[in-house]
Design an enzyme around this catalytic site. Structure first.
Site, PDB file in Angstrom:
ATOM      1  N   TYR A   1      23.135  29.368  45.768  1.00  0.00           N
ATOM      2  CA  TYR A   1      24.378  29.887  45.208  1.00  0.00           C
ATOM      3  C   TYR A   1      24.353  29.671  43.705  1.00  0.00           C
ATOM      4  O   TYR A   1      23.934  28.602  43.236  1.00  0.00           O
ATOM      5  CB  TYR A   1      25.574  29.131  45.815  1.00  0.00           C
ATOM      6  CG  TYR A   1      26.887  29.430  45.119  1.00  0.00           C
ATOM      7  CD1 TYR A   1      27.756  30.407  45.621  1.00  0.00           C
ATOM      8  CD2 TYR A   1      27.264  28.757  43.949  1.00  0.00           C
ATOM      9  CE1 TYR A   1      28.949  30.699  44.977  1.00  0.00           C
ATOM     10  CE2 TYR A   1      28.450  29.056  43.303  1.00  0.00           C
ATOM     11  CZ  TYR A   1      29.284  30.022  43.825  1.00  0.00           C
ATOM     12  OH  TYR A   1      30.463  30.316  43.186  1.00  0.00           O
TER      13      TYR A   1
ATOM     14  N   GLU B   1      29.101  35.890  40.314  1.00  0.00           N
ATOM     15  CA  GLU B   1      28.696  34.994  41.401  1.00  0.00           C
ATOM     16  C   GLU B   1      27.583  35.658  42.201  1.00  0.00           C
ATOM     17  O   GLU B   1      27.707  36.828  42.569  1.00  0.00           O
ATOM     18  CB  GLU B   1      29.899  34.731  42.313  1.00  0.00           C
ATOM     19  CG  GLU B   1      29.613  33.746  43.433  1.00  0.00           C
ATOM     20  CD  GLU B   1      30.796  33.612  44.382  1.00  0.00           C
ATOM     21  OE1 GLU B   1      31.519  32.613  44.280  1.00  0.00           O
ATOM     22  OE2 GLU B   1      30.999  34.512  45.216  1.00  0.00           O
TER      23      GLU B   1
END
Ligand code: GDP
Ligand code: MN
Length: 392
Positions: free
Chosen positions: A101, A189
């Site tokens: 991530y 993101e």
């Protein structure tokens, strides 16, 4: 403004973030053609602005044209958490060794940018934050200094990424940060950011949210905004006229100047027992044309049964507002009662303009509460002499 995955990935790719080649398509046939061009296997991905598409069945691997046809057929038109899938993104499938991530966002309290990396990717970062907060490495970035190399290293080492991913991940972070700053994004993101078996670090998903306040210096933002389906048609119509509009569920259409006044107007309408149909702020210094446009947008909503115009003149002059209201009535067929409350700069002149030009369906009130009570009364189902609004 939130972007779809494929839009976000195309933007990130411009800044050097590695992504897979792909195509956004709206039909099954176009999906198959994209698969043929890209080469199999491909992934068929639902384009909706909500997470967890994978779990919902909106992301499928396809090994050949038949499978693309089947999956695209199933996914197009699918409802994912209330979002209708109108478009799919077909991309070359990747082999995944590990999922990570990575993101950059604003930390308003710290007055810094915030970078986050985790070796636990592919699942909601909120879940990781709850269950294993230490698995998320965070650094604050001084916006004047930017993401210096040592900070990128701190993120990658702090998250304990596989040593094979280090160099690639640092390069991705630097590109991602540059994209975040240069696009005026509120969020970039990538989840998952993957390590492939042959050692490449690559973005498989992207969530990009752009700051609408910066749209004046990004003409390309318009292109994203214009993709229909993302906006309520009323919001689209208002946006085209430069108005700040939010559609709500009630029956009383609201036009006011200044967000604070409009919010108080919503309160007063509910105090009077009604429900607002929308929030429409015409802003400071609103002239006649703006008011006429606002009236057009609000009365164009078929759920609106009455309109309340609440203006407090500061920079805005109430005489111009009054002219705008009359212009609106002349320009469009207003079929619902309109109640006007004017106060502040040139309020008397404004009220006189309205009084001197009696218009059917146009009413004035001295106070905000009185105006709200009238508008709510007009909107009530039993109100006499009020024809149904068919929309403009
Ligand atoms: P989300 O569920 O909405 O976050 O959608 P993602 O784009 O993140 O995809 C969800 C999951 O699908 C990923 O975490 C991967 O495990 C899987 N996935 C997506 N693309 C590929 C791919 O190209 N190859 C493989 N093997 N899996 C993929
Ligand atoms: Mn994802």
């Amino acid at each position: 403004m939130d972007l779809f995955e494929y839009q976000g990935k195309q933007l990130l790719a411009r800044f050097g973030v590695p992504t897979s080649d792909g195509e956004a398509v709206d039909t099954v046939d176009a999906a198959v053609a994209a698969g043929e061009r890209l080469g199999y296997p491909v992934v068929v991905k639902a384009q909706v602005q909500v997470g967890g598409r994978g779990k919902a069945g909106g992301i499928k691997l396809a090994a050949d044209a038949d499978e693309v046809r089947t999956h695209a057929g199933n996914i197009l038109g699918m409802d994912i958490k209330g979002h209708l899938v109108r478009r799919v993104w077909i991309e070359q499938a990747s082999d995944i060794a590990e999922e990570y991530y990575a993101s950059f966002t604003l930390d308003r309290a710290a007055k810094r940018h915030l970078g986050m990396v985790s070796a636990k990717g592919g699942i909601d970062i909120e879940t990781v934050a709850e269950e294993d907060p230490d698995a998320i490495a965070k650094v604050h970035v001084d916006p004047l200094l930017g993401l210096e190399d040592y900070l990128a290293r701190q993120l990658v080492f702090g998250a304990k990424l596989n040593p094979a991913a280090r160099t690639g991940a640092i390069a991705v972070l630097k590109s991602l940060y540059r994209a975040f700053v240069e696009l005026d994004a509120d969020l970039v993101e990538v989840n998952p950011l993957i390590l492939t078996p042959d050692g490449r670090v690559h973005a498989l998903d992207a969530k990009v949210s752009l700051d609408d306040n910066a749209s004046f210096r990004h003409p390309e933002f318009d292109e994203y905004r214009s993709f229909a389906g993302s906006l309520d048609p009323r919001e689209q119509a208002a946006r085209e006229r430069g108005l700040n509009y939010i559609g709500l569920e009630g029956e009383v259409g609201i036009i006011g100047n200044g967000a604070g006044l409009v919010m108080s107007t919503l309160d007063v309408v509910s105090q009077a027992g009604g429900r607002a149909a929308n929030f429409l702020d015409v802003g400071g210094g609103a002239g006649a044309d703006v008011i006429a446009n606002a009236l057009e947008v609000v009365t164009g909503d078929p759920s609106v049964r009455s309109v309340l115009i609440n203006i407090f003149g500061g920079i805005t002059r109430c005489d111009l507002v009054a002219q705008g209201i009359l212009e609106g009535f002349a320009r469009i067929d207003v079929t619902v009662p309109v109640v006007v409350r004017l106060d502040g700069t040139e309020a008397e002149a404004g009220r006189k303009i309205l009084a001197d030009s009696p218009t059917e369906g146009l009413h004035t009130a001295a106070t905000m509460l009185e105006a709200a009570a009238m508008a709510v009364e007009f909107a009530s189902p039993g109100a006499r002499g009020v024809p149904e609004n068919k929309g403009a």
